[in-house]
Write a protein that holds these residues in place. Structure first.
Motif, PDB file in Angstrom:
ATOM      1  N   ILE A 147       1.276  -1.013  -0.132  1.00 11.96           N
ATOM      2  CA  ILE A 147      -0.100  -0.761   0.319  1.00 11.96           C
ATOM      3  C   ILE A 147       0.879   1.208  -0.018  1.00 11.96           C
ATOM      4  O   ILE A 147       0.939   1.898  -0.487  1.00 11.96           O
ATOM      5  CB  ILE A 147      -1.012   0.383   0.983  1.00 11.96           C
ATOM      6  N   ILE A 148       1.886   1.162   1.217  1.00 11.58           N
ATOM      7  CA  ILE A 148       2.598   2.670   0.951  1.00 11.58           C
ATOM      8  C   ILE A 148       3.508   2.408  -0.492  1.00 11.58           C
ATOM      9  O   ILE A 148       4.171   3.806  -1.192  1.00 11.58           O
ATOM     10  CB  ILE A 148       3.737   2.430   2.010  1.00 11.58           C
ATOM     11  N   ALA A 149       4.106   1.445  -1.275  1.00 15.96           N
ATOM     12  CA  ALA A 149       4.512   1.776  -2.359  1.00 15.96           C
ATOM     13  C   ALA A 149       3.208   2.253  -3.809  1.00 15.96           C
ATOM     14  O   ALA A 149       4.223   3.381  -4.655  1.00 15.96           O
ATOM     15  CB  ALA A 149       4.831   0.193  -3.139  1.00 15.96           C
ATOM     16  N   ALA A 150       2.874   1.966  -3.118  1.00 20.69           N
ATOM     17  CA  ALA A 150       1.239   2.958  -4.223  1.00 20.69           C
ATOM     18  C   ALA A 150       1.470   4.097  -4.113  1.00 20.69           C
ATOM     19  O   ALA A 150       0.677   5.026  -4.977  1.00 20.69           O
ATOM     20  CB  ALA A 150       0.084   1.757  -3.874  1.00 20.69           C
ATOM     21  N   ILE A 151       1.707   4.348  -3.210  1.00 19.25           N
ATOM     22  CA  ILE A 151       0.444   5.975  -2.893  1.00 19.25           C
ATOM     23  C   ILE A 151       1.935   6.921  -3.805  1.00 19.25           C
ATOM     24  O   ILE A 151       0.553   7.909  -3.304  1.00 19.25           O
ATOM     25  CB  ILE A 151       1.191   6.263  -0.724  1.00 19.25           C
ATOM     26  N   PRO A 152       2.709   6.898  -3.446  1.00 14.73           N
ATOM     27  CA  PRO A 152       3.163   7.813  -4.476  1.00 14.73           C
ATOM     28  C   PRO A 152       2.088   8.273  -5.991  1.00 14.73           C
ATOM     29  O   PRO A 152       2.678   9.405  -6.544  1.00 14.73           O
ATOM     30  CB  PRO A 152       4.486   7.532  -4.649  1.00 14.73           C
ATOM     31  N   GLU A 153       2.267   7.037  -6.694  1.00 12.05           N
ATOM     32  CA  GLU A 153       1.375   6.674  -7.706  1.00 12.05           C
ATOM     33  C   GLU A 153       0.452   7.531  -7.736  1.00 12.05           C
ATOM     34  O   GLU A 153      -0.171   8.296  -8.460  1.00 12.05           O
ATOM     35  CB  GLU A 153       0.917   5.603  -8.364  1.00 12.05           C
ATOM     36  N   ALA A 154      -1.072   7.444  -6.269  1.00 15.60           N
ATOM     37  CA  ALA A 154      -2.157   7.349  -6.218  1.00 15.60           C
ATOM     38  C   ALA A 154      -1.979   9.417  -5.816  1.00 15.60           C
ATOM     39  O   ALA A 154      -3.405   9.638  -6.230  1.00 15.60           O
ATOM     40  CB  ALA A 154      -2.275   6.611  -4.417  1.00 15.60           C
ATOM     41  N   LEU A 155      -0.588   9.734  -5.301  1.00 17.44           N
ATOM     42  CA  LEU A 155      -1.149  11.156  -5.186  1.00 17.44           C
ATOM     43  C   LEU A 155      -0.257  11.810  -6.258  1.00 17.44           C
ATOM     44  O   LEU A 155      -1.272  13.108  -6.862  1.00 17.44           O
ATOM     45  CB  LEU A 155       0.387  11.396  -4.002  1.00 17.44           C
ATOM     46  N   ALA A 156      -0.376  11.459  -7.047  1.00 15.11           N
ATOM     47  CA  ALA A 156       0.192  11.534  -8.552  1.00 15.11           C
ATOM     48  C   ALA A 156      -0.908  11.933  -8.984  1.00 15.11           C
ATOM     49  O   ALA A 156      -1.369  13.508 -10.524  1.00 15.11           O
ATOM     50  CB  ALA A 156       1.727  11.255  -9.328  1.00 15.11           C
ATOM     51  N   ASN A 157      -1.704  10.941  -9.205  1.00 18.67           N
ATOM     52  CA  ASN A 157      -3.149  10.187 -10.234  1.00 18.67           C
ATOM     53  C   ASN A 157      -4.241  11.289  -9.734  1.00 18.67           C
ATOM     54  O   ASN A 157      -5.235  11.129 -10.458  1.00 18.67           O
ATOM     55  CB  ASN A 157      -3.086   9.007 -10.379  1.00 18.67           C
ATOM     56  N   ALA A 158      -4.149  11.943  -8.035  1.00 18.30           N
ATOM     57  CA  ALA A 158      -5.431  12.463  -8.084  1.00 18.30           C
ATOM     58  C   ALA A 158      -6.042  13.413  -9.115  1.00 18.30           C
ATOM     59  O   ALA A 158      -5.848  14.099  -8.459  1.00 18.30           O
ATOM     60  CB  ALA A 158      -5.640  12.448  -6.929  1.00 18.30           C
ATOM     61  N   THR A 159      -7.101  13.592  -9.883  1.00 22.56           N
ATOM     62  CA  THR A 159      -7.918  14.343 -10.172  1.00 22.56           C
ATOM     63  C   THR A 159      -9.252  14.559  -9.803  1.00 22.56           C
ATOM     64  O   THR A 159     -10.213  13.765  -8.785  1.00 22.56           O
ATOM     65  CB  THR A 159      -7.881  14.011 -11.899  1.00 22.56           C
ATOM     66  N   GLU A 160     -10.012  15.483 -10.312  1.00 21.16           N
ATOM     67  CA  GLU A 160     -11.503  15.506 -10.045  1.00 21.16           C
ATOM     68  C   GLU A 160     -12.463  14.432 -10.551  1.00 21.16           C
ATOM     69  O   GLU A 160     -13.452  14.407 -10.544  1.00 21.16           O
ATOM     70  CB  GLU A 160     -12.047  16.710 -10.104  1.00 21.16           C
TER      71      GLU A 160
END
Length: 406
Positions: free
Chosen positions: A128-141
């Motif tokens: 889960i922690i390894a996936a967080i940077p991608e999630a933060l970078a890809n978050a959009t409305e």
């Protein structure tokens, strides 16, 4: 298997909410299983949670964080419930919050963690922690559709709601996603649900709305009578629409917001029932003529939970004796059976303590062959009414839950 028409809608953006779903490989590879919400600063957040004594580590942490700091991020994983995992489970949930905090500059208490999936297994927190940077970078409305799919477990389809209202020339949006198909008798909310608006609502009033809306929606559904360890439902108000803050349960704007928020909760709750594990019927159990709320709900849940009634529904068998038996053992004090009336849809089947003289087996059979069935019960002892939504019980429900961990 799912019943009814509950297509995932085209989701309007909610100003102040960015979200995404990414693949962490928690249970299966190449499946979106980590969802991240990023909320605008100044957002208010309210929640209701499971009453299960074995509540999951993320539920414990969510309650603490909601009381400690303004929330900026939500992180949800599917595939693992992080429930009955002891102190290690709490450490793992905290580690997830700390990882997001380190990468965003917020406090760990400003992150709410959620998990859903198999109970009793250690959380694969490193994935889960390894996936967080991608999630933060890809978050959009525009991330609502992916998020709706990312929180699923045994669901066969994502569940969503998106509507807008106008007030004084301004557009207010309410969106929601939810997941749940089995282990559903929430006793608070649903397995997981997230509803957001860009209106501005004071924290105390938002919490009141969250409780009231859950009570009339997610607290009125049951698939199998099992209350999950992880049930959580979150209501978010970002305050990004240029309108005054709503801080009292009165006035035109409050009523408009209450109506659309309640509509979101009820739609998502019904979407869960329609996708109940192995369901072939959507069943409304409507009890009226009660002396109080509790006895109406006792009768409704006695009918909705009866395996004999649920299997008869699956078989399209109008075995009405099972319905009256459940009414009779529901525990209503001094119930006068001669005053009870029972309908299947609009077909009267029971009155005056027995089968209605007008009733025929052919009428009952015609109703039970349908996909959408209403069992309407009049207790004949007052003016209170309550409604519960449920499903039948099929072979497929047994197969899904027998194979759940494989």
């Amino acid at each position: 298997m799912a019943v009814g028409e509950y297509p995932f809608p085209s989701m309007h953006p909610v100003a102040g909410v960015k979200l995404t779903a990414v693949c962490a490989g928690i249970k299966r590879q190449n499946r979106r299983d980590v969802v991240l919400f990023e909320l605008a600063e100044g957002s208010t957040v309210a929640g209701v949670f499971t009453k299960n004594a074995f509540c999951a580590a993320p539920v414990t942490l969510c309650k603490a964080h909601l009381a400690a700091a303004p929330i900026r991020y939500l992180v949800i994983n599917s595939g693992n419930a992080n429930a009955c995992t002891g102190e290690q489970g709490l450490r793992d949930a905290k580690a997830t919050c700390e990882a997001i905090a380190q990468q965003t500059g917020v406090k760990p208490e400003q992150v709410l963690p959620f998990s859903t999936g198999v109970i009793g297994e250690p959380l694969p927190v490193a994935k889960i922690i390894a996936a967080i940077p991608e999630a933060l970078a890809n978050a959009t409305e525009q991330g609502w559709t992916d998020a709706g799919a990312g929180i699923m477990t045994t669901d066969t389809r994502p569940k969503g709601f998106s509507q807008q209202i106008e007030y004084q020339g301004k557009t207010i949006t309410v969106n929601g996603i939810a997941k749940g198909a089995g282990m559903i008798k929430p006793n608070m909310a649903t397995m997981l649900g997230y509803i957001a608006t860009d209106a501005k609502i004071a924290q105390s009033l938002l919490q009141q709305l969250a409780r009231e809306a859950a009570d009339k929606s997610f607290n009125r559904i049951t698939i199998d009578g099992d209350t999950s360890t992880n049930d959580s439902c979150i209501l978010i108000a970002t305050g990004q629409v240029d309108l005054p803050e709503v801080n009292k349960p009165e006035g035109e704007l409050y009523e408009k917001l209450k109506d659309i928020i309640f509509a979101a909760y009820i739609h998502l709750a019904k979407s869960i029932v329609s996708d109940g594990e192995g369901a072939t019927k959507f069943v409304t159990v409507a009890v009226n003529g009660g002396a109080n709320r509790d006895e109406c709900l006792d009768v409704a849940y006695a009918v909705a939970h009866s395996p004999l009634i649920k299997t008869a529904l699956f078989a399209s068998d109008p075995n009405w004796g099972r319905i009256v038996a459940a009414i009779g053992y529901a525990g209503v004090p001094d119930l006068d059976a001669t005053k009870v009336r029972v309908h299947l849809n609009d077909v009267l089947i029971v009155e005056n303590g027995g089968r209605a003289t007008s009733y025929t087996e052919e009428q009952g059979q015609a109703v039970m062959k349908g996909e959408d069935i209403a069992i309407r019960i009049d207790l004949g002892r007052g003016n209170v009414a309550e409604t519960v939504w449920t499903t039948d019980l099929s072979y497929e429900y047994v197969r899904i839950n027998a194979d759940y961990r494989s």
